[in-house]
Design an enzyme around this catalytic site. Structure first.
Site, short mmCIF file in Angstrom:
data_model
loop_
_atom_site.label_atom_id
_atom_site.label_comp_id
_atom_site.label_asym_id
_atom_site.label_seq_id
_atom_site.Cartn_x
_atom_site.Cartn_y
_atom_site.Cartn_z
N THR A 229 1.20 -1.17 -0.02
CA THR A 229 0.05 0.14 0.03
C THR A 229 0.65 1.13 -0.06
O THR A 229 1.90 1.48 0.50
CB THR A 229 -1.03 -0.10 1.47
OG1 THR A 229 -1.43 1.17 1.64
CG2 THR A 229 -0.18 -0.53 2.29
N TYR B 66 -2.29 0.49 10.47
CA TYR B 66 -2.71 -0.31 9.01
C TYR B 66 -1.19 -0.29 8.14
O TYR B 66 -0.62 -1.58 7.81
CB TYR B 66 -3.42 0.28 8.36
CG TYR B 66 -3.75 0.17 6.74
CD1 TYR B 66 -3.73 -1.55 6.63
CD2 TYR B 66 -3.78 0.57 5.66
CE1 TYR B 66 -3.47 -2.10 5.55
CE2 TYR B 66 -3.72 -0.07 4.31
CZ TYR B 66 -3.64 -0.97 4.04
OH TYR B 66 -3.74 -1.70 2.67
#
Ligand code: UDP
Length: 322
Positions: free
Chosen positions: A116, A140
């Site tokens: 990501t 995250y």
């Protein structure tokens, strides 16, 4: 290749399964259906299981004679990771560790994982290249960065080759209407805007209109899920050919603001997007745009169907059909 796809019942995972099957590979989906959907398992066998279950991962790799893994199964919501960081460490770090150990034990040599752009945190420069500073601001992003680190260590110690694909903003749906975004609750901009138009969600909350950008709203690099799917297959085939482990950004290199997206949704649907200005969402950097030159050089990959109208129209027709 016989490919195990963890999280293959999810949004990006299911599109990757379709692309794998189109390229002649055999697919085995491994998913606990916590956020995925059995209805999206259409392109291969299904093994119901959890990546936290090491024995189950070993069993499926052995039984199915797995030759490569694409790993999508992860928790992926920034806000949830702030509220419940333990859940993210357990799933994203612990789950990836299990996959790596099962691969080591069963002799599976290659792995492609979903990374990501959240690993870059608040970037100093855009477009962002892969060697930009890694400074995630959310739990995250931190778990995804540690996952990358584990991959490097397992490559060195056990010879497991891997490609990390750092996506920017996945969008759109399968152009043939066979899969699409199906989150509950839905938090992403394009489906939320479409749902507001359809009347299945309240007015869109526009998170922040005072960012240092030309129109005051956040700018993101949206990439069609089909283009992402193609990149996964290309990355796996790169490893099969003996290509080196690497990390690649996946985006178009073009940014769109939240207001650009709203205008795009209005053009595709022919209706106004009910909306209201809301406070900024914690952790949202003003601008995230990829430099994806390395993916082009290494894999010959570039976005093919990631225009705003293609992404929004495919998402709109998926929403209407489902
Ligand atoms: N956004 C928004 N309203 C929403 C959802 C998202 O204004 O209901 C904004 C968000 O602040 C960000 C952009 O849209 O600037 C993309 O957010 P999304 O959640 O789709 O993806 P993310 O960038 O978090 O991966």
């Amino acid at each position: 290749m016989r490919v195990l796809v963890t999280g293959g019942a999810g949004y990006i995972g299911s599109h990757a399964c379709k692309e794998l099957a189109r390229q002649g590979h055999d697919v085995i989906v491994f998913d606990n259906l916590s956020t995925g959907h059995h209805e999206l398992v259409k392109w291969g066998a299904f093994a119901h299981g959890d990546i936290l279950d090491l024995a189950a991962l070993r069993r499926v790799m052995r039984r199915e004679r797995v030759e490569g893994v694409i790993h999508f199964a992860a928790k992926s919501q920034v806000g949830e990771s702030v509220r419940d960081p333990g859940l993210y460490v357990r799933n994203n770090v612990g789950g990836t560790l299990n996959i790596l150990e099962a691969m080591r034990d069963e002799g599976v040599p290659r792995l492609v994982v979903s990374g990501t752009c959240a690993v870059y945190g608040q970037p100093e420069r855009v477009p962002i290249t892969e060697d930009a500073p890694l400074a995630p601001v959310s739990p995250y992003g931190a778990t995804k960065l540690f996952m990358e680190r584990m991959l490097a260590d397992f490559a060195a110690a056990h010879g497991i080759a891997s490609v990390v694909l750092r996506y920017f903003n996945a969008a759109g749906a399968d152009p043939e209407g066979e899969s699409g975004e199906w989150h509950d609750p839905e938090t992403h901009l394009i489906p939320r805007a479409l749902m507001a138009v359809a009347g299945t969600a309240p007015a869109l909350e526009l998170f922040g209109s005072d960012y240092p950008t030309p129109d005051g709203t956040c700018i993101r690099d949206y990439i069609h899920v089909r283009d992402l799917a193609r990149a996964h297959v290309a990355a796996l085939e790169h490893l099969e050919r003996g290509g080196a482990s690497t990390t690649l950004n996946l985006g178009t290199g073009t940014g769109f603001s939240v207001l650009d997206i709203i205008r795009g949704v209005e053009e595709v649907t022919g209706r106004p997007v009910p909306r209201r200005i809301a406070p900024r969402r914690a952790g949202d950097p003003p601008v995230l745009v990829a430099d994806a030159a390395r993916a082009k050089t290494l894999l010959g990959w570039e976005a093919r169907c990631s225009t705003l109208p293609e992404m929004i129209a495919s998402a709109w027709s998926w929403l209407n059909r489902n």
